[in-house]
Design an enzyme around this catalytic site. Structure first.
Site, PDB file in Angstrom:
ATOM      1  CG  HIS A  62      -1.785  -1.150   1.361  1.00 55.96           C
ATOM      2  ND1 HIS A  62      -1.994  -1.791   2.560  1.00 55.96           N
ATOM      3  CD2 HIS A  62      -2.512  -1.826   0.449  1.00 55.96           C
ATOM      4  CE1 HIS A  62      -2.828  -2.815   2.373  1.00 55.96           C
ATOM      5  NE2 HIS A  62      -3.154  -2.855   1.097  1.00 55.96           N
ATOM      6  CE  LYS A  72       2.209   3.967   5.041  1.00 54.40           C
ATOM      7  NZ  LYS A  72       1.685   2.807   4.317  1.00 54.40           N
ATOM      8  CE1 TYR A 132       2.809   0.100   8.704  1.00 57.10           C
ATOM      9  CE2 TYR A 132       1.341  -1.176  10.102  1.00 57.10           C
ATOM     10  CZ  TYR A 132       2.228  -1.100   9.049  1.00 57.10           C
ATOM     11  OH  TYR A 132       2.526  -2.220   8.334  1.00 57.10           O
ATOM     12  CG  ASP A 168      -4.364  -5.962   0.391  1.00 55.29           C
ATOM     13  OD1 ASP A 168      -4.738  -4.815   0.074  1.00 55.29           O
ATOM     14  OD2 ASP A 168      -3.824  -6.217   1.478  1.00 55.29           O
TER      15      ASP A 168
END
Length: 183
Positions: A62, A72, A132, A168
């Site tokens: 992603h 991130k 995250y 996905d």
């Protein structure tokens, strides 16, 4: 915090330094000044948790496209995971290269991935949880992805995939994404 730049420019493995005593330990897990000193994006605006029940689960790959790309900061807080990052920065020497790193809850290792990367992971234990921290808010209209088993990328996942979402599974391949990134 001990920063080690990995083979893809701008991606860092970060070891948390523990101060231990008879009670346990204390560790600094985030320090804006340490990130700024290295020229890394320190503007974290959103925190997310990913909990995964089954070993072998794959999520990703992603990313958010411009102008809402995300840096991130990732830590595995329970279990064990293989985190994969793909360089989508056109002017990078490692454009369209990938790498991966194992993170687990026992090692207190974090991963910093700058803007311009796709990110995905595979759980290596049941009941794995990731934390995250993101530099950009989630914008569904800018949210994109690459199929986990893209032949051109050739990612070597450590174990057999056990579960993946329909979303996905329907992600485009790298060639299709590359065309979209050019427009």
């Amino acid at each position: 915090m001990i920063f080690e730049e990995l083979e893809l420019e701008g991606v860092f493995k970060i070891e948390l330094e523990k101060i231990e005593d008879s009670r346990g330990f204390f560790s600094r897990s985030w320090d804006r000044k340490e990130f700024e000193k290295r020229g890394l994006n320190s503007e974290l605006v959103q925190c997310n948790i990913s909990f995964n029940k089954i070993k072998g689960t794959i999520r990703g790959l992603h990313f958010q496209k411009k102008p809402h790309e995300e840096a991130k900061f990732v830590r595995c807080v329970k279990g064990k995971v293989y985190e994969v990052f793909v360089d989508l920065r056109k002017n990078s020497e490692t454009f369209l290269k990938w790498s991966g790193i194992e993170l687990d809850s026992k090692g207190f290792t974090c991963l910093y991935v700058p803007e311009g990367f796709a990110l995905g992971f595979q759980t290596l234990e049941d009941n794995t949880e990731l934390s995250y921290q993101m530099s950009e808010w989630y914008k569904p209209e800018f949210s994109k992805g690459i199929i986990w088993n893209d032949k051109k990328l050739g990612i070597k996942w450590p174990i057999t995939m056990s579960i993946i979402s329909e979303k996905d599974l329907s992600l485009p391949n790298l060639e299709q994404v590359s065309k979209e990134l050019e427009s």
